[in-house]
Design an enzyme around this catalytic site. Sequence first.
Site, PDB file in Angstrom:
ATOM      1  N   GLU A 297       4.513   9.857  -3.322  1.00  0.00           N
ATOM      2  CA  GLU A 297       3.787   8.814  -2.600  1.00  0.00           C
ATOM      3  C   GLU A 297       3.586   7.565  -3.447  1.00  0.00           C
ATOM      4  OE1 GLU A 297       3.613   9.038   0.443  1.00  0.00           O
ATOM      5  OE2 GLU A 297       3.901  11.191   0.726  1.00  0.00           O
TER       6      GLU A 297
ATOM      7  N   HIS B 290       6.882   0.703  -4.354  1.00  0.00           N
ATOM      8  CA  HIS B 290       7.861  -0.054  -3.586  1.00  0.00           C
ATOM      9  C   HIS B 290       7.164  -1.154  -2.777  1.00  0.00           C
ATOM     10  CE1 HIS B 290      11.752   0.355  -0.918  1.00  0.00           C
ATOM     11  NE2 HIS B 290      11.592  -0.858  -1.384  1.00  0.00           N
TER      12      HIS B 290
END
Length: 615
Positions: free
Chosen positions: A400, A406
């Site tokens: 996660e 990201h």
Amino acid sequence: MPTPPPSPDRSPEGPARGVAEAETWDLAALFPSREAFERCRTSVRESLPGLEARRGSLDRSGAVLAEALDAIDGVVREINRLYAYASMRSDEDTRVAANQALRQEIELLWNDLARRTSWLRPEILTIAPDRMERFLADEPALAPHAHFLRNLMRQRAHVLTPPEERILAEAGLVTGGASSLYGVLHNAELPRPAVRLSSGETVELTPAAFSRHRTTAVREDRAVLFREYFGAYARFRETFGTNLHEAVKSHVFRARARGYAGCLEAALDADHVPTAVYRNLVTQIRAELPKMHRYFALRARALGVDRVEYHDLHCPIAPGPGRAYAPVEADELVRRAMEPLGPAYAETLRRCRSERWIDWHPTPGKRSGAYASGAAYDVHPYVLLNFNGDYESVSTLAHELGHAAHSDFSNRAQPYATADYSIFVAEVASTFNEALLNARMLDEAEDDRERLFLLGTYLDQLRATLFRQTMFAEFELAIHERAAAGEALTGESLSALYLGILRDYHGHDAGVLEVPERYAVEWAAVPHFYYDFYVYQYATGIVASTALAEAALAGEPGARDRYVAFLSSGGSDYPLELLRRAGVDLEAAEPYARTFHAMERALDRLEDLLGRLGR
């Protein structure tokens, strides 16, 4: 709207009782008070009519077009922030009706926005392609929207007239219900059995509890857990079947309305991903099923049994670290594993902890599973976990945090118009982190038993992410094709279809692993089937991440910089193109060959290790 009352385990804004504040997320960073939330919602509502006033003006100049797109993006940006808050409040305790209502009210804002901007795409497409290119060349303010505009021009055959687009937008009021109903039934209202384990402990089999206890070393307990957990779904098989059929019909409706050949084409077209990529994935994985079957045989040796059963696939093949990880320890372990990515990545992970991006612990009524969301562009990403303290929870944290990093890199590097990346590339960042974590742990392993555990963990990730998600993708394609052909999807027919595919993948008929009929209903426990061709991207993602992680770990020149540039690219281009720049071409055979070669190396290493251990 009145403030929802506290749930039994959480205050409206604070942490669960008995949980450190640092181990809950800080939603006050989104909105410091309910009054601030309401002011934002009121402002959004008041701005919506003004968006329609821009209708009929877009072809005047590039500047006018840019102003309209910026205005719409501004509203989308605020609704995303509202939704992030409302959905996370709802996920904290799915039993609190007021929070469910709050989430639904923000979802209605999305429908209102879609209705009021349904004219946008058809009107943009009245601009001739050569004139659009002149707009883009002459107007700098259009630069953040260039990819969207060119992609829209490519899709022009599937954009309808303004009245038709308005009808499709209004249809959102009735086509999204199946997913919402599934969430309530699955997370809150499905009766969950309680089972007594050999230890004397009684466990209520919620999804989080099942995920935790299915890894037990006691085989008899695993058999009971699996039988009772899936028995709960079997008792509601036809309800789940009818609900999934409604979701699939909504996908068929939208695909047909937009003139696509099928649901798969409709779902993949926004990312410009050829359907051959999806079908090739299934073909490639089907051809390599013997590698997974080899792993089942080695797993049986590791576990000391003649043949593995379906309930044996989630427990470690060897004892892991003999202690539970506290959140601060798990966080530090992931940070060390990500050191090959350099200081910029390390700083993102530091901020994640210090700014309370994560809600760590399972609590009554909390949404099951884990996710990361970067929807709050102006704040920071958020992560939901159901952290159990075991190594699998540490691996989930790494996964996660890959998503969160990201989003953080993209949100800081990209303008809002191109910050949101495709799901197709999202699963690259998450499985990349898992690969780095496993590699670091193997390097630091103190003995062969720990190496056995870690090799099993790596191969289990391939089983669960590459093979299992491809199996899900094959099932998902089949149910959409059946619905498009006018076939009914009942709980019974879905179970029969799923069982056939499940048995194929696990070598049932070849005597590799027997899959009892009771697991035919497993599809009902998979929320991703409501996400419209989502799951295949887990599999393509791990193929890409395997190649990228090996390059980074080997210290190949430019590999780290290319990967960080990929994380920072958001949705600025088509996902296949972004991956090519990072060094992976998913339309070629090479990434698949590299992934299967890496798997074979791990299988050989596991077999050698079992031999040394006398198993």
